[in-house]
Design a protein around this motif. Structure first.
Motif, PDB file in Angstrom:
ATOM      1  N   ASP A  99     -12.662  -5.877  -7.560  1.00  0.00           N
ATOM      2  CA  ASP A  99     -12.126  -7.049  -8.253  1.00  0.00           C
ATOM      3  C   ASP A  99     -10.598  -6.959  -8.263  1.00  0.00           C
ATOM      4  O   ASP A  99     -10.041  -5.988  -8.787  1.00  0.00           O
ATOM      5  CB  ASP A  99     -12.667  -7.066  -9.684  1.00  0.00           C
ATOM      6  N   PRO A 100      -9.898  -7.939  -7.697  1.00  0.00           N
ATOM      7  CA  PRO A 100      -8.431  -7.881  -7.644  1.00  0.00           C
ATOM      8  C   PRO A 100      -7.766  -7.682  -9.010  1.00  0.00           C
ATOM      9  O   PRO A 100      -6.779  -6.940  -9.113  1.00  0.00           O
ATOM     10  CB  PRO A 100      -8.053  -9.247  -7.044  1.00  0.00           C
ATOM     11  N   ILE A 128      -4.010  -5.304  -1.761  1.00  0.00           N
ATOM     12  CA  ILE A 128      -2.800  -6.124  -1.630  1.00  0.00           C
ATOM     13  C   ILE A 128      -2.092  -6.336  -2.969  1.00  0.00           C
ATOM     14  O   ILE A 128      -0.889  -6.060  -3.082  1.00  0.00           O
ATOM     15  CB  ILE A 128      -3.129  -7.460  -0.929  1.00  0.00           C
ATOM     16  N   PRO A 129      -2.766  -6.820  -4.033  1.00  0.00           N
ATOM     17  CA  PRO A 129      -2.046  -6.991  -5.305  1.00  0.00           C
ATOM     18  C   PRO A 129      -1.582  -5.666  -5.916  1.00  0.00           C
ATOM     19  O   PRO A 129      -0.522  -5.591  -6.542  1.00  0.00           O
ATOM     20  CB  PRO A 129      -3.064  -7.693  -6.209  1.00  0.00           C
ATOM     21  N   SER A 145      -9.064   2.042   4.455  1.00  0.00           N
ATOM     22  CA  SER A 145     -10.064   1.004   4.749  1.00  0.00           C
ATOM     23  C   SER A 145      -9.567  -0.424   4.638  1.00  0.00           C
ATOM     24  O   SER A 145     -10.230  -1.331   5.163  1.00  0.00           O
ATOM     25  CB  SER A 145     -11.272   1.184   3.815  1.00  0.00           C
ATOM     26  N   ALA A 146      -8.444  -0.687   3.988  1.00  0.00           N
ATOM     27  CA  ALA A 146      -7.960  -2.063   3.842  1.00  0.00           C
ATOM     28  C   ALA A 146      -7.391  -2.537   5.173  1.00  0.00           C
ATOM     29  O   ALA A 146      -6.437  -1.965   5.692  1.00  0.00           O
ATOM     30  CB  ALA A 146      -6.890  -2.138   2.758  1.00  0.00           C
ATOM     31  N   LYS A 150      -1.941  -8.687   5.894  1.00  0.00           N
ATOM     32  CA  LYS A 150      -0.952  -8.962   4.846  1.00  0.00           C
ATOM     33  C   LYS A 150      -0.533  -7.701   4.091  1.00  0.00           C
ATOM     34  O   LYS A 150       0.608  -7.605   3.626  1.00  0.00           O
ATOM     35  CB  LYS A 150      -1.522  -9.994   3.852  1.00  0.00           C
ATOM     36  N   TYR A 151      -1.422  -6.748   3.970  1.00  0.00           N
ATOM     37  CA  TYR A 151      -1.136  -5.519   3.210  1.00  0.00           C
ATOM     38  C   TYR A 151       0.161  -4.867   3.668  1.00  0.00           C
ATOM     39  O   TYR A 151       0.994  -4.464   2.847  1.00  0.00           O
ATOM     40  CB  TYR A 151      -2.324  -4.558   3.336  1.00  0.00           C
ATOM     41  N   THR A 152       0.358  -4.755   4.967  1.00  0.00           N
ATOM     42  CA  THR A 152       1.562  -4.089   5.478  1.00  0.00           C
ATOM     43  C   THR A 152       2.649  -5.073   5.903  1.00  0.00           C
ATOM     44  O   THR A 152       3.689  -4.654   6.412  1.00  0.00           O
ATOM     45  CB  THR A 152       1.203  -3.192   6.681  1.00  0.00           C
ATOM     46  N   GLN A 153       2.401  -6.366   5.708  1.00  0.00           N
ATOM     47  CA  GLN A 153       3.390  -7.370   6.117  1.00  0.00           C
ATOM     48  C   GLN A 153       4.225  -7.886   4.949  1.00  0.00           C
ATOM     49  O   GLN A 153       4.971  -8.851   5.079  1.00  0.00           O
ATOM     50  CB  GLN A 153       2.674  -8.536   6.805  1.00  0.00           C
TER      51      GLN A 153
END
Length: 469
Positions: A99-100, A128-129, A145-146, A150-153
């Protein structure tokens, strides 16, 4: 006189005895202890780990955590020293339930605990958050695993991942579908950052390769009934259903496709490339395909050993990401050693400069924190197992090395088999020769015995003839 002398003598002896009893014996000086070097200080390094430990993805969360725990135990067993101090690694495990919002809460908890680094999160939607909180605190974060790009951008210098991202994976899956002769495809995703991201990248690659997307449907990561959207898909007569999501939904979806008589093939990414997917989907999974970042463990130099250690330690088979999470911990520790510091601000630059020979790959990061040359492997569900098909993309050198290693192993096995056969033949020939020699010896004995009997009979006959004369 003698009696008096005796009494005096006894008195003198008694006096000396009393005198001796009244004095304490001086203790002998104790041997000086051997000089020992001053004990080295011990420093505790806290590594946060976050994954869903409750909910539909709990089995994957446990798999990730086990990978991290195995790495931590091995590091502590080795006795790592950094900055002149003995290091004890501790894993602070948290549950974000995929859950984010919960992910952000536990991320802040780890920041407040002043962890030295974070391994995770499992899902892109929570990673990401949470990554902004870690970036603001200057805490290095490595996810095993992510995969959402967007995670690294986001421009965070603290964010890294040790597996290929969805751009790489989506492209390979789209091209693979074309190679299978597919012309029409329906795309379904679970609206999570991972599922939507992978589905979007697949759609781009599929359309660029000439596939026609005839339907796009959505579900969520808690759903169990997919018959409404599958009924719509059935009417399109799509030849393939691509699903962007995890095994908890993918398995039942494949099963319900079969129940509705949908003849389309099923294709998914790493989220459904698990034993759990086959368990939930049953016979409906047979013959379908999925993908996993990296090479199969069996084709990697350290893969078989890792699988054996993991299974022995936890009494369970690897579900999905455990080897990647194990590598993430080891890269973090290796970066601390190279920087000779456990201070996040000091060892963070060393993470970006990593060149670590891990279980899953030679781990190096590009400028944004993505794994360099991430390969993607295709698998097919066969007989309740994942059967390797091929590896696409990624580092061709690493793929070639793995194939050479496999070929060498096959040659060794063949040589061993030939040697075994030769030994067996040699033993058989030796046994036959031994039996022949034994038979000859027995025959020889019989000949000698017969000869002796003949001589005896001749002597008896001669004697009888002489006596008769």
């Amino acid at each position: 006189m003698h009696a008096k002398l005796s009494v005096v003598a006894l008195s003198i002896v008694a006096a000396f005895a009393l005198s001796a009893c009244g004095q304490k014996e001086e203790p002998k000086p104790a041997a000086a202890p051997a000089a020992t070097p001053a004990g080295k200080p011990e420093v505790v390094v806290k590594l946060g780990h976050v994954a869903p430990m409750t909910g539909p993805q709990a089995h994957l969360g446990k798999d990730n955590e086990n990978g991290a725990r195995l790495a931590v135990e091995e590091l502590n067993a080795k006795g790592v020293e950094i900055g002149g101090a003995k290091v004890k690694f501790e894993l602070l495990a948290e549950d974000d339930a995929a859950d984010p919002k919960q992910g952000a809460i536990v991320a802040q908890k780890l920041v407040d605990a002043k962890v030295n680094g974070v391994i995770g999160h499992l899902n892109s939607g929570t990673t990401i958050p949470a990554s902004k909180l870690y970036a603001d605190a200057g805490i290095p974060q490595i996810s095993g695993s992510a995969t959402n790009p967007k995670y690294t951008q986001q421009g965070f210098k603290t964010a890294f991942r040790v597996m290929a991202n969805d751009v790489q994976q989506g492209k390979v899956l789209g091209e693979f579908a074309v190679k299978q002769g597919i012309k029409t495809v329906a795309v379904v995703d679970d609206r999570t950052a991972y599922g939507q991201g992978l589905a979007d990248e697949f759609r781009k690659a599929a359309e660029a390769s000439g596939l026609k997307v005839v339907a796009t449907e959505y579900t969520n990561d808690k759903a169990t009934d997919f018959k409404a959207i599958l009924t719509k898909i059935k009417s399109t007569k799509a030849e393939l259903v691509f699903y962007g999501g995890m095994d908890a939904q993918g398995g039942p979806m494949a099963k319900q496709m079969k129940e509705l008589g949908i003849k389309a093939k099923f294709l998914g990414g790493d989220g459904v490339c698990t034993p759990e997917f086959m368990k939930l989907g049953g016979e409906a999974t047979e013959g379908n395909y999925c993908s996993l970042p990296g090479m199969p463990l069996e084709k990697l130099a350290k893969g078989p050993e890792f699988r054996e250690k993991f299974t022995k330690k936890f009494g369970a088979e690897i579900q999905l990401y455990a080897p990647y999470v194990y590598d993430a911990v080891m890269v973090m520790a290796d970066s601390m050693k190279r920087a000779d510091s456990v201070d996040p601000a000091k060892f963070l630059p060393a993470v970006g400069q990593a060149k670590y020979d891990g279980v899953t790959a030679l781990i190096e990061f590009d400028a944004v924190g993505d794994l360099k040359g991430g390969a993607i492997s295709i698998y097919q569900y066969k007989g309740g197992k994942l059967e390797y098909v091929e590896t696409l993309g990624g580092n061709a050198v690493e793929t070639a090395k793995a194939e050479v290693k496999e070929a060498v192993a096959e040659v060794k096995d063949a040589a061993k088999a030939v040697a075994g056969a030769a030994t067996a033949v040699g033993k058989e020939v030796a046994a036959e020769a031994k039996d022949a020699a034994k038979s000859a010896a027995e025959a020889g004995k019989e000949v000698v015995k017969a000869g002796a009997e003949a001589v005896k009979n001749a002597a008896d006959a001669t004697k009888a003839a002489v006596e008769k004369k």
